[in-house]
Every structure is written in C-alpha cells, then in structure tokens.
Design a protein around this motif. Sequence first.
Motif, PDB file in Angstrom:
ATOM      1  N   LEU A 640       2.947  -0.301  -0.425  1.00 26.75           N
ATOM      2  CA  LEU A 640       1.619  -0.871  -0.190  1.00 26.75           C
ATOM      3  C   LEU A 640       1.489  -2.182  -0.957  1.00 26.75           C
ATOM      4  O   LEU A 640       1.708  -2.233  -2.179  1.00 26.75           O
ATOM      5  N   GLU A 641       1.094  -3.222  -0.296  1.00 25.00           N
ATOM      6  CA  GLU A 641       0.932  -4.522  -0.947  1.00 25.00           C
ATOM      7  C   GLU A 641      -0.454  -4.614  -1.578  1.00 25.00           C
ATOM      8  O   GLU A 641      -1.467  -4.288  -0.945  1.00 25.00           O
ATOM      9  N   VAL A 642      -0.501  -5.036  -2.822  1.00 28.34           N
ATOM     10  CA  VAL A 642      -1.773  -5.287  -3.500  1.00 28.34           C
ATOM     11  C   VAL A 642      -2.227  -6.698  -3.121  1.00 28.34           C
ATOM     12  O   VAL A 642      -1.588  -7.695  -3.484  1.00 28.34           O
ATOM     13  N   LEU A 643      -3.328  -6.784  -2.377  1.00 31.84           N
ATOM     14  CA  LEU A 643      -3.791  -8.064  -1.846  1.00 31.84           C
ATOM     15  C   LEU A 643      -4.583  -8.864  -2.875  1.00 31.84           C
ATOM     16  O   LEU A 643      -4.482 -10.089  -2.945  1.00 31.84           O
ATOM     17  N   ARG A 644      -5.411  -8.165  -3.651  1.00 34.83           N
ATOM     18  CA  ARG A 644      -6.219  -8.826  -4.685  1.00 34.83           C
ATOM     19  C   ARG A 644      -6.314  -7.897  -5.890  1.00 34.83           C
ATOM     20  O   ARG A 644      -6.287  -6.676  -5.752  1.00 34.83           O
ATOM     21  N   GLY A 645      -6.436  -8.475  -7.073  1.00 39.04           N
ATOM     22  CA  GLY A 645      -6.543  -7.659  -8.272  1.00 39.04           C
ATOM     23  C   GLY A 645      -5.194  -7.123  -8.697  1.00 39.04           C
ATOM     24  O   GLY A 645      -4.156  -7.777  -8.571  1.00 39.04           O
ATOM     25  N   ARG A 646      -5.192  -5.892  -9.217  1.00 39.14           N
ATOM     26  CA  ARG A 646      -3.963  -5.300  -9.746  1.00 39.14           C
ATOM     27  C   ARG A 646      -3.789  -3.871  -9.253  1.00 39.14           C
ATOM     28  O   ARG A 646      -4.694  -3.277  -8.646  1.00 39.14           O
ATOM     29  N   ASP A 647      -2.600  -3.325  -9.515  1.00 37.19           N
ATOM     30  CA  ASP A 647      -2.284  -1.944  -9.150  1.00 37.19           C
ATOM     31  C   ASP A 647      -2.734  -1.024 -10.288  1.00 37.19           C
ATOM     32  O   ASP A 647      -3.102  -1.477 -11.385  1.00 37.19           O
ATOM     33  N   LEU A 648      -2.690   0.273 -10.024  1.00 35.14           N
ATOM     34  CA  LEU A 648      -2.942   1.255 -11.075  1.00 35.14           C
ATOM     35  C   LEU A 648      -1.797   1.204 -12.086  1.00 35.14           C
ATOM     36  O   LEU A 648      -0.630   1.028 -11.719  1.00 35.14           O
ATOM     37  N   ASP A 672     -19.875  -9.413   2.249  1.00 32.47           N
ATOM     38  CA  ASP A 672     -20.248 -10.762   1.800  1.00 32.47           C
ATOM     39  C   ASP A 672     -19.784 -11.062   0.380  1.00 32.47           C
ATOM     40  O   ASP A 672     -20.157 -12.091  -0.193  1.00 32.47           O
ATOM     41  N   GLY A 673     -19.020 -10.170  -0.207  1.00 34.19           N
ATOM     42  CA  GLY A 673     -18.584 -10.420  -1.579  1.00 34.19           C
ATOM     43  C   GLY A 673     -17.310  -9.664  -1.891  1.00 34.19           C
ATOM     44  O   GLY A 673     -16.778  -8.910  -1.078  1.00 34.19           O
ATOM     45  N   SER A 674     -16.818  -9.851  -3.105  1.00 36.87           N
ATOM     46  CA  SER A 674     -15.577  -9.211  -3.518  1.00 36.87           C
ATOM     47  C   SER A 674     -15.844  -7.786  -3.965  1.00 36.87           C
ATOM     48  O   SER A 674     -16.878  -7.461  -4.559  1.00 36.87           O
ATOM     49  N   ALA A 675     -14.850  -6.894  -3.669  1.00 33.05           N
ATOM     50  CA  ALA A 675     -14.948  -5.506  -4.108  1.00 33.05           C
ATOM     51  C   ALA A 675     -14.529  -5.353  -5.564  1.00 33.05           C
ATOM     52  O   ALA A 675     -14.889  -4.352  -6.212  1.00 33.05           O
ATOM     53  N   ILE A 676     -13.783  -6.314  -6.112  1.00 32.94           N
ATOM     54  CA  ILE A 676     -13.281  -6.217  -7.479  1.00 32.94           C
ATOM     55  C   ILE A 676     -14.464  -6.164  -8.447  1.00 32.94           C
ATOM     56  O   ILE A 676     -15.400  -6.974  -8.372  1.00 32.94           O
ATOM     57  N   ILE A 692     -13.496  -0.751  -9.531  1.00 37.95           N
ATOM     58  CA  ILE A 692     -12.474  -1.182  -8.571  1.00 37.95           C
ATOM     59  C   ILE A 692     -11.706  -2.341  -9.196  1.00 37.95           C
ATOM     60  O   ILE A 692     -12.281  -3.390  -9.523  1.00 37.95           O
ATOM     61  N   VAL A 693     -10.387  -2.156  -9.346  1.00 30.28           N
ATOM     62  CA  VAL A 693      -9.554  -3.168 -10.000  1.00 30.28           C
ATOM     63  C   VAL A 693      -8.607  -3.854  -9.028  1.00 30.28           C
ATOM     64  O   VAL A 693      -7.911  -4.797  -9.411  1.00 30.28           O
ATOM     65  N   GLY A 694      -8.542  -3.368  -7.771  1.00 28.90           N
ATOM     66  CA  GLY A 694      -7.619  -3.977  -6.826  1.00 28.90           C
ATOM     67  C   GLY A 694      -7.933  -3.590  -5.394  1.00 28.90           C
ATOM     68  O   GLY A 694      -8.590  -2.574  -5.133  1.00 28.90           O
ATOM     69  N   VAL A 695      -7.470  -4.416  -4.479  1.00 26.07           N
ATOM     70  CA  VAL A 695      -7.592  -4.162  -3.046  1.00 26.07           C
ATOM     71  C   VAL A 695      -6.191  -4.162  -2.448  1.00 26.07           C
ATOM     72  O   VAL A 695      -5.415  -5.117  -2.664  1.00 26.07           O
ATOM     73  N   VAL A 696      -5.848  -3.097  -1.727  1.00 28.27           N
ATOM     74  CA  VAL A 696      -4.519  -2.979  -1.118  1.00 28.27           C
ATOM     75  C   VAL A 696      -4.652  -3.066   0.396  1.00 28.27           C
ATOM     76  O   VAL A 696      -5.751  -2.924   0.961  1.00 28.27           O
ATOM     77  N   GLU A 697      -3.532  -3.302   1.033  1.00 26.98           N
ATOM     78  CA  GLU A 697      -3.556  -3.384   2.488  1.00 26.98           C
ATOM     79  C   GLU A 697      -3.882  -2.027   3.104  1.00 26.98           C
ATOM     80  O   GLU A 697      -3.681  -0.979   2.494  1.00 26.98           O
ATOM     81  N   ALA A 698      -4.394  -2.051   4.326  1.00 29.01           N
ATOM     82  CA  ALA A 698      -4.752  -0.820   5.032  1.00 29.01           C
ATOM     83  C   ALA A 698      -3.486  -0.097   5.465  1.00 29.01           C
ATOM     84  O   ALA A 698      -2.461  -0.722   5.774  1.00 29.01           O
ATOM     85  N   ALA A 699      -3.550   1.232   5.489  1.00 34.04           N
ATOM     86  CA  ALA A 699      -2.390   2.044   5.879  1.00 34.04           C
ATOM     87  C   ALA A 699      -2.851   3.192   6.754  1.00 34.04           C
ATOM     88  O   ALA A 699      -3.964   3.706   6.606  1.00 34.04           O
ATOM     89  N   LYS A 700      -1.983   3.585   7.667  1.00 38.66           N
ATOM     90  CA  LYS A 700      -2.275   4.752   8.503  1.00 38.66           C
ATOM     91  C   LYS A 700      -2.001   6.014   7.698  1.00 38.66           C
ATOM     92  O   LYS A 700      -1.065   6.060   6.893  1.00 38.66           O
ATOM     93  N   ALA A 701      -2.815   7.050   7.955  1.00 38.68           N
ATOM     94  CA  ALA A 701      -2.709   8.254   7.143  1.00 38.68           C
ATOM     95  C   ALA A 701      -2.217   9.463   7.922  1.00 38.68           C
ATOM     96  O   ALA A 701      -1.576  10.342   7.351  1.00 38.68           O
ATOM     97  N   GLN A 702      -2.504   9.521   9.231  1.00 35.14           N
ATOM     98  CA  GLN A 702      -2.170  10.727   9.986  1.00 35.14           C
ATOM     99  C   GLN A 702      -1.414  10.435  11.272  1.00 35.14           C
ATOM    100  O   GLN A 702      -0.383  11.032  11.533  1.00 35.14           O
ATOM    101  N   GLN A 703      -1.945   9.525  12.092  1.00 38.88           N
ATOM    102  CA  GLN A 703      -1.373   9.281  13.408  1.00 38.88           C
ATOM    103  C   GLN A 703      -0.934   7.832  13.561  1.00 38.88           C
ATOM    104  O   GLN A 703      -1.537   6.927  12.963  1.00 38.88           O
TER     105      GLN A 703
END
Length: 899
Positions: A640-648, A672-676, A692-703
């Motif tokens: 998973l790519e960390v798009l903004r902020g940092r990883d755990l 309208d604003g940052s989640a960080i 919230i310290v980071g935003v990661v790319e979206a990923a599929k979970a089931q299908q």
Amino acid sequence: MADDTFRGLKRLFRINTVQRDLDEELDHHFQRTAEELMAEGRSPREAKEEARRRFGDEERWRGELRRIDEAAAGQRRRADLATAARDSFRFAWRGMRSSPGFATAVILAFALGIGANATMFGIVDRLLLRAPEGVVEPDRVVRVLTDQYYSFMNARRTSSSFTYPDFRDLQASGGLESVAAYASRPLVLGRGAEALEVRGELASGTYFQVLGVEPALGRLFGPDDDVLGAPGVVVLSHDLWQSRFGGDRDVLGRTVDFGKGPWTVVGVAPRGFSGIDLSAVDLWLPIMPAQEAITGRTNWAESRNWWWMQVVARLAPGADPVAVETEMTGLHRTARAELIEAGSYDPDARLLPASLIAARSPLASDESRVARWLAGVSLLVLLIACANVAGLQLARSLRRRREVAVRLALGISRGRLLAHILTESLLLAILGGAAAVLTTLWSGHAMRSLLLPDVAFGTSPVDGRVLLFIAVTAILSGLAAGVFPAFQASRPNLQDAIRSGGRDGQGRSARARNALTVLQAALSVVLLVGAGLFIVSLDRIRAVDLGVELENVLLVSPDIDGTSGSTGTELRRDVMLRALERVQALPQVVHAAASRAIPFQSTLGESLRLEGLDSVPSLPTTGEPTIVESTPGYAATMGLEVLRGRDLEAADMGGPPVALVDEVLARMAWPDGSAIGRCLYAGDGEAPCSTIVGVVEAAKAQQLQEEERMQYYIPLRAASDPWGILVRVRGEPGAAMEDVRRAVLGTDARVRFATVERMQGFVEERMRAWTLGAAMFTAFGILALLVAAFGLYAILAFGVAQRTRELGVRSALGATRDRLVRMVMADALRLTVVGLAVGLLTAWLAAPAVAPLLYETSPREPLIYAGVGVTLLLVAVGAGALPSWRATRVSPLDALRNE
C-alpha cells in the motif's frame, strides 16, 4: 427404395404373418378331412360335424400351433438379424481396412468431439445435475436462503447465512418435516509433523436425519448428542477413515485430537457422502458442544446478529413450496419483530426454499454459470466433428459409387445397403468413443486439478454415468454423421455410376459437402469469438488495480491450543506476536505484519465517528468504512502506498492512538480539506480520538469487481488478537513457505499447526470463472479450428482429385500454374468467407447472453471479430496450400490417358 425397405422390415419382423398362416393351415386340414368324409358317402353336414369331432379342442390345438409357429418365426427373425448384422459388420470392417487413413481421421474426429463432451458432462453432472451422494429423496430436501436489504451495503442480497435462533424458529414450521443447520470449520487433526488439515462441519443433531444418511460403520450422532455440555463425539468421512485410520473397524471408541478437548469416534459416514456442498467434508461434530469448544462462548446460541450457519430442511410429504415459503417468512419476521420495530432489520425480508444443488439456486457460482456455457460449447465441438465426418464420408462415398452401383445391380436391396453404410459409421463412432474414454480420463483429471481444485468430485472422470454418456453420444454421433451420406450413397444412378467409376463429384453431393464445410467454419468462428472475449476479460481482470500487491505475500494462520473464548485472547496475541518476530528474522522475509483483517478473506466493521461529521458516509455498493487493525508494517507488507503523511510506526503500539485512512474515506469525509490531524473515533462508547497521521491509496478488500471501498487502519489494540500473519518474501513465495511454517511452529509448544497460503491464491480463486472460460473456450476453439481446417483440406483435396481431367485439359489448353492455384484457393476462400459471415452473425446475435460473464469487455468487440476473421482466412489459405500444389502437378497426358 421405400418399397424394398418396407418389404425387408416386414420379412424381418414377420408382421401379422404367424396368425394368418396358422388360420390358413387349420382351415386347409379341416376342409380336406371334410372332403374325405363326403367322398365316403356322408352328407356335407355330417362330414363337417365328424371333422370337428376328430379335431377335438380346436382352440387348444390352435394355441399349441401358434406357439410353435411363433417360436419358429422368432428363430427366423433372430437369424435374419444376425445375418444382417454380420454382413454389415463385414462390410464396415472391410471398408475400414481398405482405407486406414480415412478410418483413422474419422476415429480421431469422433474421439476429440466425444471426449470434449464427456469431459464437460462430468463437470456439469457434478455441478448442476447430480444431487449430493447419499441423500435420500433429494428432491424433498431444500436449502433455506434469506432475501433481504442490507443497510451497510445499501443493496438487497440473497444469502445462505443464518443465526442459531433463526434455525430454532424454523423448527416450528408445519410444512417442513425436519430442519438442520451446519457450518464449515477448518480443523487440524493431530499436531506437529503428524498434523493434518481437515475440513470439519459442525452440524445439528437433525442433520443426518434431514438428509436420510445411514452410517457405514457405528452410528451417526443425533439430537441427544447436540446439547451444551454433552460428551464430544465425531463422525468420520469414509475417505478420512480409509486414509488416516487405514479403514480399521476398531476406530469406534477412539478419541481424536483437535486441540479442543477429547472427541470420541462414534461412526463413519457412507462411501461417497461428503456433505451437501461442492467441497468435501472430512468429519462432522455436533454443533452445540463443538461451537462452545471452539469459541469458548455460548452467547451465539441467543444472538440474532451472529450470522454463521446454513440451514437445510426436508419438506413434509405433499408440501407446497410456495406455502412453505410463506410460512417460513412469517415465522422469521415474527421472531424478529422487535428488531424490525426498532428499524434495525428489513421488514420485507423473505425466506426462500431453494434447490439442494447449489448451482441451481440463486447462489449459483460464476464457475457453474460458465460451466453451462462450456457444456454448449462442447456440443458445438461435437457438431463440428460430426459435420467433418459427414463431409469425409460424402467424399468417400463418391469414390465408392461404382462399387455401390455394382452391388445394387447384383440384387442387394437399398435397405440392406443403407444398413451396411450406417453400420460402418456406427463402428467408427464406437471406436472413436472408445478412444474418447482415454481422452476423457486425461482431460478430466487436468480440468479438475487445474480449474476446479476445491470441488470434491468423489469419482473417476470416467465413472458409470460418463461411460453411459460416451456410449449414447457415440451411437447418436455415428447416426448423425452417417445418415445423410448413407442415403446419398445408396441412391446412385446405376448407369452413370458404373460408367464414371465414381469420378463425378458434382451435384447434390458437392453442395452437401460444401454446406458441411461452411457449417464447420461458422461454428469455429463462434467458439473463437467466445475464446477471444474470455481471454480479453481475463487480461483486463488481471490488470485491475487491487491497491495491494499480493504476488509475493504469504498468509500464516497458526492453530494454537488453549485460545478459545475471551480468556484465550491474551495467549493468542502473545504467541502471534512472538511468531511474527521469528518470521521477521528470516533472511528471505522483506516485511511482515499481524492483522485482524485479511484482504479477500475477511473484513471487520466497527462503530465509527468522524470529526466534524454528524454521520459516517456510506457508499452505494460497499457501504460504511471497514477497519484494518494490525501491527506496524502492514502497508509495506501489502504494497500500500502512503500518499500523504506517514505510515504506522513501532512507537504507535501502546502510544497515543493514531490512524490511517484511505483516499476514498478522506475524500468522502473531508472533501474540502486535509484528513491529516483529524480525529477518528473507532469503537463503541467513549472511544478515544485516533489522530489521522497518513492517507494511503484505496484497496479492494473482498471482490475484484467491487466498487470503491472506504477503509481505515489502526495499530493492533491491547485487547485484540490477530487473525493471521502477512509475510512479504523475496523471490518465489513457494520456496519460503516451509521455512515460514517451521519458524511459527517453533514459537511455542502450544502451536499445533501453521497453515501457510499464497495470498495470490485468493485472487486467483476469484478469477477462476474467467480463467475457466478462457482456457476452455480457447481449447475448444483451437480444437474446432483444427477439425474445420482438416475438413476444408479434405474437401479441397477431394475436389482436386475429382477434377483431374478438367485440370489436365485446362493445363493442356495453356492454363498457368498460378491460374490453377487461384482456382483451388478461390474454392477455399469462398467456403470460408460464407462460413465466416454466418459465424460472425451468430456470435453477434448471441452476444447479449454472454455479456454477464465478461469483465469490462463488450461481447461485440470489433477487434476480436476482426482477429477471428483474419485467423480463419489464414487457416483457409493453409488448408488450401497442399491441394493447390497438387493441382499444379496434374499431367495433361496422364489425366487424359486415365479417361
């Protein structure tokens, strides 16, 4: 010909002749006796009375004579049949020996066509036709399904999941004779090096009663065994009894070890019975004591929110399924009235009785839907093979016209000649069917292991049903391929045939051969278009951005003693984290993390509040956000790519609460604003703020096909135990699997076994329908193309042989080799273009039906149609190359001398 045939049949079956001959014989003897008496001086009346007296009981003699005559007629009939069969067989065998190349080609065509159909019949029979082995009166046994609206998915779905109270509610139904519940569980039999992964099934005490199953050994558990606190008992499958216990009849009374207390073997299920689902079951446990032992809890017995079991029922004799559905729905809604009143359950939920064969129910898998199409595809291959054989036989019949004409001139009936030719076709088809047995045996094993590895077939690819199918298909194919050529061959013009010796290949026979060639080409086009569509679909589904990279990732699931219930959470957490440290120390491991959510296997949802929002956003198809609770390193392990902020980070374990959100949740919640820096409250009650310290790319979970999904990630909490360990390794994952397993097993003596799986396998499982379609459509398409190409070659080669005189004359008159080649190629391309047009039109019309099986692929994809067209034209040129070359080698002098 019709008169000859009718007379032959009448003579063969002695229609109405026995009774008539008997009456004539008795009347003759009576009249002769009466005439002798009148010659002695008696009056006609006295003579007839004396004759009747001498005859005695006329009906008795009539009956006796009838039996004698009927026996004689039957003997003559059998003799005629034997003679006809022997003559037909000799004719067929002599024809095959005189043309071994022709016989081999026909047998091969039949073997491929029948073998393809037998292979698919074995698959379709298991998926769609055959009820589960061992079930008594399976038509009366139904699966119970729910049809309801799911608010978190914002969609209506049909499901097979139930809670235990739902199962109890159905026991009050008068339309159901009995009801049973079951749930599958992976179990480990034994420990350490001797451990064996098995598929267990927790079943209610009524399970075997509902299905009508009888034991092969011992007894099957019943209602008395299915109560909390009852002694643990187990029923073994016949296969497990044989493989693990050597078929020892003293297995009864022995205990087996699952790490959840002692379980005593009380019985063995009958041979062939492996549950009612497609995957085989190794053993059965009573549901109440087993679920208590596995979970360490009993609250599931009263919870209407713990959906974990499936329900089957046997309909009462004469019950109306519609009335049963109404009654079950009423019971279900009444029992959930409080939840409906509170607005937390769908008031329009329904319970549906569905077929015991899952592929016939609303929950039919993608594989079963593709299998239906493949059954039709295999039939097309058989039709192509039959058309090919019919064309070859038509061509061959022209070579034998002089022989046939001589036979007719010498007095053989057309009916008998027709029987001879049909027998030859049937014999070739039967030999092709025998060869198809070997084809089916090989291809059946390959199909099962490569494309349907999770389905328990239970029998050989060539069982009794498949053999019967091969036999019937061979006979029907032989008749279908031989009837028209037989009629054509048995109706020659005697004078022309004897004069020409079989060189006249034009007229109706030529038109019929051309029509069969066009049919082969058209059907090949349909199959190749289907292959192209599935290949493109498979390519596009493989190119889907999953958000995670699973090619080099393993999932480790340890089985740990003493971890049932809430008291075992701390132990399991401790062992899992120590196992994670040992795995991370392996040289081939790049990253590893322990997690409470496993992509494409399990998801976790919790109550959630977000800073600045009155309600949590929800998506139309994937619903509310799901949570991934893991140790640091999850994002790196899963790619998973960390798009903004940092990883755990490691410091987040036990530190101030932090969280990651994916880009979908960040966009939906704070457009309208940052989640960080925002607060996320995960859990019920007074959940603390997780920053919230980071935003990661979206990923599929089931299908693979699921729409956007919102997910958030938090460090593994102190009260949580991981569900599995995810491991990213260098190089081929299979090479590291055993090292990873040994590292986990060495963590603690209480680790009984460690299951290690490739994460990519979960994705491949979801691609299986497209993989199955692409592989089989391609195989059948190539097979059909080869058969059609051979048929086209045979027709062109025969045409060149029949036109030897014409080609010789043209050559003598100055025709160049290029012109002769163009003549033959023109025939090939003319037939191919007509077949191509018919096939493309058929595929175009059938497009809407196949569209639901494809992924982001139009069933009328122009490039696929164009590619198939070019392929077929190239094949036609290849098939015409040798006949064209032969046309240029015709010597004018030799051609005219042969005349």
